[in-house]
Design an enzyme around this catalytic site. Structure first.
Site, PDB file in Angstrom:
ATOM      1  N   SER A  24     -39.250 -14.121  11.142  1.00 61.83           N
ATOM      2  CA  SER A  24     -38.555 -13.157  10.298  1.00 61.83           C
ATOM      3  C   SER A  24     -38.797 -11.724  10.735  1.00 61.83           C
ATOM      4  CB  SER A  24     -39.037 -13.297   8.841  1.00 61.83           C
ATOM      5  OG  SER A  24     -38.870 -14.596   8.358  1.00 61.83           O
ATOM      6  N   GLU A  44     -29.318 -14.314  12.735  1.00 58.41           N
ATOM      7  CA  GLU A  44     -29.588 -13.119  13.538  1.00 58.41           C
ATOM      8  C   GLU A  44     -30.030 -13.558  14.934  1.00 58.41           C
ATOM      9  OE1 GLU A  44     -31.213  -9.576  10.698  1.00 58.41           O
ATOM     10  OE2 GLU A  44     -32.555 -11.268  10.954  1.00 58.41           O
TER      11      GLU A  44
END
Length: 289
Positions: free
Chosen positions: A122, A155
Site C-alpha cells: 500500500s 494502481e
C-alpha cells in the site's frame, strides 16, 4: 511487446492475497497461492471458497463458474512451487523486512528471467523491493483494493528501474485479463489513493480521539452529509487499523508532515489487537459475516 500472463502466483493468502487469487482464477488463469505452511494454505483455500460462495448467493456468480474458479486454484506452503509462474504477486503483511525477504527468495526461485515480480504494498517503496533482486527491471507495484473481487481499481507503480515492457505487461494483465481500471503512480509513499485517503482517515481518528464526536456520528456525517458510501472510521476498520497505521508511518517517514502521523489512539488500538472487521472490533463492533 507485453507478455500474455497465464500462470500467476500469489504469496500470502490473507484478505488481500485471497482476493487477488480469486479474481485471477475467475479470469481463467492458472493460480497458485503460497502461504507460510500447509495449515495457513488450507485456511486460504477456505477463505477463497467462502468468498466464491457469497458471490453465488448474491447472484454475482454462477455456481458452475465458482466451481471452475476454485478448480483453477492450488494452495501450498512451499515457495518453490511458484518456480514456473509468469507473474508473482506478493501480498503479505505490510512490513518492509518481510517483503524484502520474499522478493530476494522469489528472485532465486522463479525460473523465467522475464517473469514479473509484483507487490501489492500500500505504501512501501517499489525500488527497495526491486533492489533486493537481480531483476529490478521486472519488479513493479500492483496495488489492488479491498475487497478485490468488487473494487475495480488497480494502481500500477513503477520504480526508476521498472522497464516499459514490465509496465505494459502488468497493465495489460490488469485491464484485459482481470477487467480492472488502471491508474499509474510514481514510486512515492502512499502512491495516489492512500496519499489522499490516509490523511482523511487520520483526521477522523483524531476527531474521535478528542471526543469532538462519536465514531457513529462521524461516519453518519460523511455518509449522509457528503454522500460517501462508507464513513471514514468504518473504512479504516475495513482496511484494517494495523494497515492504516503502517501506511501512515510510511507516509510520515517519507514526507515528515504532521497530517501523516498516526494518532496515539490508532497506535493503542493496534497494540490492543483491535484491528477492525478482521478481529471483530475496531471503531465499531462486527459479528460474523
Amino acid at each position: 511487446m507485453s507478455t500474455v500472463i497465464e500462470r500467476v502466483g500469489v504469496v500470502g493468502g490473507g484478505q488481500m492475497g485471497a482476493g487477488i487469487a480469486e479474481v485471477c482464477a475467475r479470469a481463467g488463469l492458472d493460480t497458485v497461492v503460497c502461504e507460510v505452511d500447509a495449515i495457513a494454505a488450507h485456511a486460504a483455500r477456505d477463505r477463497v471458497a467462502a468468498s466464491l460462495d457469497r458471490a453465488v448467493r448474491r447472484g454475482k456468480l454462477a455456481p458452475d463458474a465458482a466451481r471452475d474458479a476454485l478448480a483453477r486454484l492450488a494452495f501450498t506452503g512451499i515457495l518453490d512451487d511458484l518456480a514456473d509462474r509468469q507473474l508473482v504477486v506478493e501480498a503479505v503483511i505490510e512490513n518492509p523486512d518481510a517483503k524484502t525477504e520474499i522478493f530476494a527468495a522469489l528472485d532465486k526461485i522463479v525460473a523465467d528471467p522475464a517473469a514479473v515480480l509484483a507487490t501489492n504494498t500500500s505504501s512501501l517503496p517499489i525500488m527497495r523491493l526491486g533492489m533486493a533482486t537481480g531483476r529490478a527491471d521486472r519488479v513493479v507495484g500492483l496495488h489492488f483494493f479491498n475487497p478485490v473481487p468488487v473494487l475495480p481499481l488497480v494502481e500500477v507503480v513503477t520504480s526508476l528501474h521498472t522497464s516499459v515492457e514490465t509496465t505494459e505487461t502488468v497493465e495489460d494483465f490488469a485491464t484485459r485479463a482481470l477487467g480492472k481500471t488502471v491508474i499509474r503512480s510514481q514510486d512515492r509513499a502512499g502512491f495516489v489513493v492512500n496519499a489522499l485517503l490516509i490523511p482523511y482517515l487520520l483526521s477522523a481518528v483524531r476527531m474521535a480521539e478528542s471526543g469532538f464526536a462519536t465514531a457513529t456520528d462521524i461516519d453518519a456525517g460523511m455518509e449522509l452529509g457528503c454522500a460517501h458510501p462508507m464513513g471514514p472510521l468504518k473504512l479504516a476498520d475495513l482496511i484494517g487499523l494495523d494497515t492504516v497505521a503502517s501506511i501512515a508511518e510510511s507516509l510520515y517517514d517519507e514526507f515528515r508532515e504532521p497530517l501523516y502521523a498516526p494518532p496515539p489512539l490508532l497506535q493503542r488500538m493496534v497494540e490492543a489487537g483491535l484491528l477492525g472487521r478482521k478481529t471483530g472490533r475496531g471503531f465499531h463492533t462486527y459479528g460474523q459475516d
